[in-house]
Design a protein around this motif. Structure first.
Motif, mmCIF file in Angstrom:
data_model
loop_
_atom_site.group_PDB
_atom_site.id
_atom_site.type_symbol
_atom_site.label_atom_id
_atom_site.label_comp_id
_atom_site.label_asym_id
_atom_site.label_seq_id
_atom_site.Cartn_x
_atom_site.Cartn_y
_atom_site.Cartn_z
ATOM 1 N N THR A 46 0.856 -1.188 0.000
ATOM 2 C CA THR A 46 0.000 0.000 0.000
ATOM 3 C C THR A 46 0.887 1.231 0.000
ATOM 4 O O THR A 46 2.064 1.162 0.382
ATOM 5 C CB THR A 46 -0.920 0.046 1.241
ATOM 6 N N SER A 51 2.609 10.778 2.408
ATOM 7 C CA SER A 51 1.915 10.512 1.140
ATOM 8 C C SER A 51 2.017 11.693 0.184
ATOM 9 O O SER A 51 1.994 11.508 -1.032
ATOM 10 C CB SER A 51 0.456 10.135 1.389
ATOM 11 N N THR A 57 3.158 10.219 -3.286
ATOM 12 C CA THR A 57 2.177 10.124 -4.377
ATOM 13 C C THR A 57 2.717 10.643 -5.702
ATOM 14 O O THR A 57 2.634 9.942 -6.715
ATOM 15 C CB THR A 57 0.861 10.809 -3.975
ATOM 16 N N ARG A 110 -6.763 0.644 -6.782
ATOM 17 C CA ARG A 110 -7.487 0.667 -5.506
ATOM 18 C C ARG A 110 -7.597 -0.746 -4.961
ATOM 19 O O ARG A 110 -7.783 -1.708 -5.710
ATOM 20 C CB ARG A 110 -8.884 1.250 -5.688
ATOM 21 N N ASP A 111 -7.458 -0.877 -3.660
ATOM 22 C CA ASP A 111 -7.616 -2.163 -2.995
ATOM 23 C C ASP A 111 -9.092 -2.543 -3.055
ATOM 24 O O ASP A 111 -9.937 -1.800 -2.570
ATOM 25 C CB ASP A 111 -7.144 -2.041 -1.541
ATOM 26 N N ASP A 140 -10.716 -2.457 0.326
ATOM 27 C CA ASP A 140 -10.823 -1.148 0.980
ATOM 28 C C ASP A 140 -10.446 -0.095 -0.047
ATOM 29 O O ASP A 140 -9.261 0.167 -0.280
ATOM 30 C CB ASP A 140 -9.902 -1.086 2.197
ATOM 31 N N GLU A 141 -11.449 0.507 -0.668
ATOM 32 C CA GLU A 141 -11.246 1.464 -1.759
ATOM 33 C C GLU A 141 -10.405 2.678 -1.357
ATOM 34 O O GLU A 141 -9.911 3.400 -2.211
ATOM 35 C CB GLU A 141 -12.603 1.944 -2.309
ATOM 36 N N ARG A 142 -10.253 2.902 -0.054
ATOM 37 C CA ARG A 142 -9.443 4.050 0.390
ATOM 38 C C ARG A 142 -7.962 3.795 0.209
ATOM 39 O O ARG A 142 -7.172 4.724 0.170
ATOM 40 C CB ARG A 142 -9.733 4.374 1.860
ATOM 41 N N ARG A 143 -7.576 2.532 0.122
ATOM 42 C CA ARG A 143 -6.157 2.177 0.016
ATOM 43 C C ARG A 143 -5.748 2.019 -1.442
ATOM 44 O O ARG A 143 -6.462 1.421 -2.230
ATOM 45 C CB ARG A 143 -5.862 0.878 0.770
ATOM 46 N N VAL A 144 -4.565 2.541 -1.752
ATOM 47 C CA VAL A 144 -4.001 2.386 -3.091
ATOM 48 C C VAL A 144 -2.889 1.350 -3.011
ATOM 49 O O VAL A 144 -1.986 1.455 -2.185
ATOM 50 C CB VAL A 144 -3.457 3.729 -3.633
#
Length: 153
Positions: free
Chosen positions: A61, A73, A77, A93-94, A97-101
């Motif tokens: 991640t 980040s 990024t 995106r994970d 968990d869509e918040r995690r890249v």
């Protein structure tokens, strides 16, 4: 003396008494040393560090990369975006968990590992492995001390 105070050997503001200065100088010198070695690989030094982590284990991640490399980040990024544009990594995106890249190597990124195998030896420049190991371990202890919130009083 144009406003300067004469420094004595016990002056806490002498450059040579600072812990930060040799680390700053070493960082600059390492950047100059790594730059020409990494340029043919198409990597900057921070990108090389990301690749080292991913060559050890992927995917990662963005948060875990930041923790491992002591980067926030906001710094990581844009670096990762450039690496994706260069074809070394993919970002997604994970699904859990869509918040995690999630960051993974591309085939090109994996192939780059074989081209980078010479980097540590080139940087070592014939210096003794034992001496470099001892130096690395000492610096690692310093990083651990500086990263420990209890140590920041």
């Amino acid at each position: 003396m144009s406003g300067a105070v004469a420094a004595s050997g016990d002056d806490p503001l002498l450059l040579d008494r600072q812990v930060c200065f040799p680390l700053y100088a070493a960082t600059n010198l390492l950047g100059r040393l790594y730059g020409p070695v990494l340029k043919p690989l198409g990597l900057t030094y921070p990108q090389y560090l990301v690749m080292l982590v991913l060559w050890e284990e992927e995917p990662q991640t963005v948060g875990s990369l930041g923790t491992r490399l002591y980067l926030d980040s906001g710094t990581l990024t844009p670096l990762l975006k450039r690496m994706e544009q260069a074809g070394h990594i993919s970002r997604s995106r994970d699904p859990e968990d869509e918040r995690r890249v999630m960051i993974a190597l591309t085939e090109q990124g994996r192939a780059l590992r074989a081209k980078a195998l010479h980097v540590p030896e080139t940087i070592a420049g014939g210096r003794s492995a034992e001496g470099l190991d001892a130096l690395r371990d000492g610096v690692r202890q310093l990083v651990t001390m500086l990263a420990d919130p209890a140590g920041q009083r």
